[in-house]
Scaffold this motif. Structure first.
Motif, mmCIF file in Angstrom:
data_model
loop_
_atom_site.group_PDB
_atom_site.id
_atom_site.type_symbol
_atom_site.label_atom_id
_atom_site.label_comp_id
_atom_site.label_asym_id
_atom_site.label_seq_id
_atom_site.Cartn_x
_atom_site.Cartn_y
_atom_site.Cartn_z
ATOM 1 N N LEU A 13 -82.917 35.241 106.837
ATOM 2 C CA LEU A 13 -81.864 35.914 106.235
ATOM 3 C C LEU A 13 -80.738 36.061 107.522
ATOM 4 O O LEU A 13 -79.784 35.890 107.307
ATOM 5 N N GLY A 14 -81.425 36.373 108.813
ATOM 6 C CA GLY A 14 -80.501 36.405 109.872
ATOM 7 C C GLY A 14 -80.033 35.106 110.215
ATOM 8 O O GLY A 14 -78.559 35.002 110.592
ATOM 9 N N GLY A 15 -80.867 34.081 110.136
ATOM 10 C CA GLY A 15 -80.331 32.894 110.554
ATOM 11 C C GLY A 15 -79.455 32.354 109.460
ATOM 12 O O GLY A 15 -78.334 31.586 110.009
ATOM 13 N N LEU A 16 -79.499 32.576 108.233
ATOM 14 C CA LEU A 16 -78.461 32.027 107.062
ATOM 15 C C LEU A 16 -77.246 32.588 107.433
ATOM 16 O O LEU A 16 -76.110 32.151 107.458
ATOM 17 N N LEU A 17 -77.178 33.944 107.662
ATOM 18 C CA LEU A 17 -75.939 34.770 107.985
ATOM 19 C C LEU A 17 -75.184 34.221 109.155
ATOM 20 O O LEU A 17 -74.071 34.201 109.197
ATOM 21 N N MET A 18 -76.113 34.040 110.405
ATOM 22 C CA MET A 18 -75.305 33.378 111.426
ATOM 23 C C MET A 18 -74.552 32.205 111.101
ATOM 24 O O MET A 18 -73.518 31.911 111.577
ATOM 25 N N PHE A 19 -75.264 31.352 110.447
ATOM 26 C CA PHE A 19 -75.009 29.907 110.341
ATOM 27 C C PHE A 19 -73.434 30.271 109.393
ATOM 28 O O PHE A 19 -72.510 29.483 109.654
ATOM 29 N N ALA A 20 -73.641 30.982 108.271
ATOM 30 C CA ALA A 20 -72.500 31.298 107.208
ATOM 31 C C ALA A 20 -71.262 31.889 108.232
ATOM 32 O O ALA A 20 -69.917 31.676 107.705
ATOM 33 N N MET A 21 -71.382 32.899 109.050
ATOM 34 C CA MET A 21 -70.505 33.724 109.604
ATOM 35 C C MET A 21 -69.825 33.042 110.949
ATOM 36 O O MET A 21 -68.526 33.561 111.248
ATOM 37 N N LYS A 22 -70.346 32.214 111.509
ATOM 38 C CA LYS A 22 -69.903 31.805 112.739
ATOM 39 C C LYS A 22 -68.711 31.044 112.551
ATOM 40 O O LYS A 22 -67.556 31.429 113.478
ATOM 41 N N PRO A 23 -68.209 30.068 111.486
ATOM 42 C CA PRO A 23 -67.008 29.522 111.573
ATOM 43 C C PRO A 23 -65.821 30.454 111.134
ATOM 44 O O PRO A 23 -64.585 30.476 111.571
ATOM 45 N N ILE A 24 -66.304 31.674 110.364
ATOM 46 C CA ILE A 24 -65.349 32.802 109.944
ATOM 47 C C ILE A 24 -64.925 33.536 111.265
ATOM 48 O O ILE A 24 -63.665 33.846 111.458
ATOM 49 N N VAL A 25 -66.116 33.928 112.161
ATOM 50 C CA VAL A 25 -65.888 34.774 113.324
ATOM 51 C C VAL A 25 -64.829 33.933 114.325
ATOM 52 O O VAL A 25 -63.937 34.500 114.831
ATOM 53 N N ILE A 26 -64.992 32.570 114.284
ATOM 54 C CA ILE A 26 -64.359 31.880 115.322
ATOM 55 C C ILE A 26 -62.724 31.849 115.021
ATOM 56 O O ILE A 26 -61.791 31.915 115.497
ATOM 57 N N LEU A 27 -62.608 31.381 113.409
ATOM 58 C CA LEU A 27 -61.313 31.372 112.623
ATOM 59 C C LEU A 27 -60.216 32.777 113.064
ATOM 60 O O LEU A 27 -59.457 32.807 113.480
ATOM 61 N N LEU A 28 -61.260 33.961 112.879
ATOM 62 C CA LEU A 28 -60.835 35.316 113.108
ATOM 63 C C LEU A 28 -60.355 35.575 114.437
ATOM 64 O O LEU A 28 -59.333 36.233 114.790
ATOM 65 N N GLY A 29 -61.032 35.171 115.430
ATOM 66 C CA GLY A 29 -60.830 35.247 116.670
ATOM 67 C C GLY A 29 -59.615 34.608 117.135
ATOM 68 O O GLY A 29 -58.876 35.179 118.043
ATOM 69 N N PHE A 30 -59.522 33.389 116.772
ATOM 70 C CA PHE A 30 -57.956 32.513 116.925
ATOM 71 C C PHE A 30 -57.150 33.319 116.448
ATOM 72 O O PHE A 30 -55.807 33.179 116.941
ATOM 73 N N ASN A 144 -65.511 44.551 121.621
ATOM 74 C CA ASN A 144 -66.628 43.842 122.491
ATOM 75 C C ASN A 144 -67.907 43.969 122.125
ATOM 76 O O ASN A 144 -68.462 45.207 121.674
ATOM 77 N N ARG A 145 -68.512 42.906 121.908
ATOM 78 C CA ARG A 145 -69.988 42.583 121.614
ATOM 79 C C ARG A 145 -70.887 41.970 122.362
ATOM 80 O O ARG A 145 -70.591 40.811 122.499
ATOM 81 N N ILE A 146 -71.654 42.866 123.221
ATOM 82 C CA ILE A 146 -72.581 42.462 124.479
ATOM 83 C C ILE A 146 -74.181 42.039 123.837
ATOM 84 O O ILE A 146 -74.605 43.070 123.156
ATOM 85 N N GLY A 147 -74.535 41.080 124.050
ATOM 86 C CA GLY A 147 -76.017 40.561 123.751
ATOM 87 C C GLY A 147 -76.545 39.849 124.721
ATOM 88 O O GLY A 147 -75.999 39.225 125.695
ATOM 89 N N LEU A 159 -70.131 34.484 118.183
ATOM 90 C CA LEU A 159 -70.789 35.611 117.549
ATOM 91 C C LEU A 159 -70.583 37.127 118.283
ATOM 92 O O LEU A 159 -70.107 38.156 117.739
ATOM 93 N N ASN A 160 -71.238 36.650 119.591
ATOM 94 C CA ASN A 160 -71.074 37.682 120.579
ATOM 95 C C ASN A 160 -69.659 37.497 121.443
ATOM 96 O O ASN A 160 -69.628 36.376 121.708
ATOM 97 N N THR A 161 -69.299 38.544 121.816
ATOM 98 C CA THR A 161 -67.945 38.245 122.628
ATOM 99 C C THR A 161 -68.285 38.007 124.284
ATOM 100 O O THR A 161 -67.712 37.346 125.021
#
Length: 386
Positions: A13-30, A144-147, A159-161
């Motif tokens: 589930l974590g892997g699926l959500l990371m795959f799905a959310m990565k482009p969204i996070v990149i777009l929102l960051g931009f 800030n998301r540190i990991g 996904l992490n900043t």
């Protein structure tokens, strides 16, 4: 839920959500262009789901951050299994607990924690191997998301900043301390941690020198039960190294699940050492009460567990036995304590966090190798005096 079920949910589930959310996070960051400068500007939220011992290892890091940023609120998101451990450290203003006893409760309590900590300034994810905790920090929309990242940075990048490389064959505390350094803080000294721990738990530093009281930590969490010794192996330990004499008292500490093994160990040892006093407190004391009993002892004998890390911070003389985990990666240097570490680095050790399943299929040959009677084999045992 069983540990294996939780690991499967986290992986898939974590892997699926990371795959799905990565482009969204990149777009929102931009689009948003948020300021990700490494300066604490508000509350700090830590995420640690499993392993109370790891939280104790990270104690100097978190206390150092607490000292550097006293006006920030320190929050911990954890599961019920380490909530009590977190309370003993006395550095968190609030502990939000996730109930992982069932999938429904996991979802409900996770959403509650995310809503409660929405837009926290800084999230520090102490879970190196979890994928879902990365998703939690994203959904909190922290500035800030540190990991950490392991061999590959691809999935956690963006996904992490901020990501810190975690070399799992190097000391764990080194990478924890790196978090303090990038946030303009210095890890607290061992002496300061010890003083804080005794103050929070209201413990008495004085110990009765008339009696030799030894605390036994024979149990551990569900993660890698291969760390544990059998009752026969504990008998061998005290026959060879214990020097149990009149006036010696052995106190067994742990949870109710470890009570039966403690009784079995006591039954075997009492035959050989009838003048020794035994007390099985497993499941009878809370963690705070157990730590109070631990602080009154002069020695600790045990395996890799949270109790060992507490005992070291308390300054007890420690003797520890290692197998599936490597002491060089988990024991923070403490020059002022007397310590003996027994570890035989067989070819497959360490395997915890390295292999999905133990290569020995649970036979813990690394622990067994510590008790080989063959002279040639026993010479391979690493007896490290620190």
């Amino acid at each position: 839920m069983k540990l294996q079920t939780k690991k499967l949910i986290d992986c898939y589930l974590g892997g699926l959500l990371m795959f799905a959310m990565k482009p969204i996070v990149i777009l929102l960051g931009f689009i948003l262009r948020r300021d990700h400068a490494l300066q604490v500007q508000g509350d700090i939220c830590f995420i640690k789901m499993l392993g109370g011992g790891s939280l104790v290892v990270a104690y100097p890091t978190i206390l150092g951050l607490r000292n550097r940023h006293p006006s920030s609120k320190f929050i911990l998101i954890s599961t019920n299994s380490i909530k009590e451990s977190a309370h003993t450290l006395g550095i968190f203003d609030r502990i939000d607990s996730i109930d992982d006893s069932s999938l429904f409760r996991l979802v409900v309590t996770t959403l509650s924690c995310i809503i409660r900590n929405f837009k926290t300034d800084t999230v520090i994810d102490l879970e190196v191997y979890s994928r879902l905790t990365t998703i939690f920090s994203i959904l909190m929309c922290a500035r800030n998301r540190i990991g950490f990242y392991l061999e590959s940075v691809f999935w956690r990048k963006y996904l992490n900043t901020h990501l810190i490389f975690f070399q799992r064959f190097s000391p764990t505390y080194y990478w924890y301390d790196a978090i303090a350094h990038i946030l303009d803080a210095q890890p607290a000294s061992i002496r300061e941690c010890r003083e804080k721990l005794f103050q929070v738990l209201n413990l008495n530093k004085g110990r009765d020198g008339k009696y030799r009281r030894i605390a036994i930590g024979h149990g551990c969490s569900d993660l890698s039960r291969e760390r544990m010794l059998t009752s026969e192996q504990w008998l061998s330990v005290f026959e060879k190294y214990g020097c149990l004499q009149d006036g010696t008292e052995l106190i067994f500490l742990g949870t109710m699940s470890e009570h039966t093994l403690a009784d079995d160990i006591i039954k075997k040892i009492s035959v050989k050492f009838p003048s020794v006093k035994f007390n099985n407190y497993c499941g009878k004391l809370s963690l705070i009460e157990s730590l109070s009993a631990l602080s009154a002892c002069c020695e600790f004998w045990g395996i890799d567990s949270a109790l060992l890390h507490y005992a070291r911070f308390m300054g007890l003389k420690c003797t520890s036995f290692w197998g599936p985990t490597d002491p060089s990666t988990l024991l923070r240097p403490m020059p002022d304590i007397e310590e003996t570490v027994m570890y035989n680095k067989v070819p497959c050790s360490p395997c915890v966090h390295i292999a999905e399943m133990p290569p020995c299929n649970g036979e813990n040959i690394c622990i067994q190798s510590l008790f080989k009677t063959n002279t040639q084999d026993s010479s391979a045992i690493w007896l490290i005096n620190m």
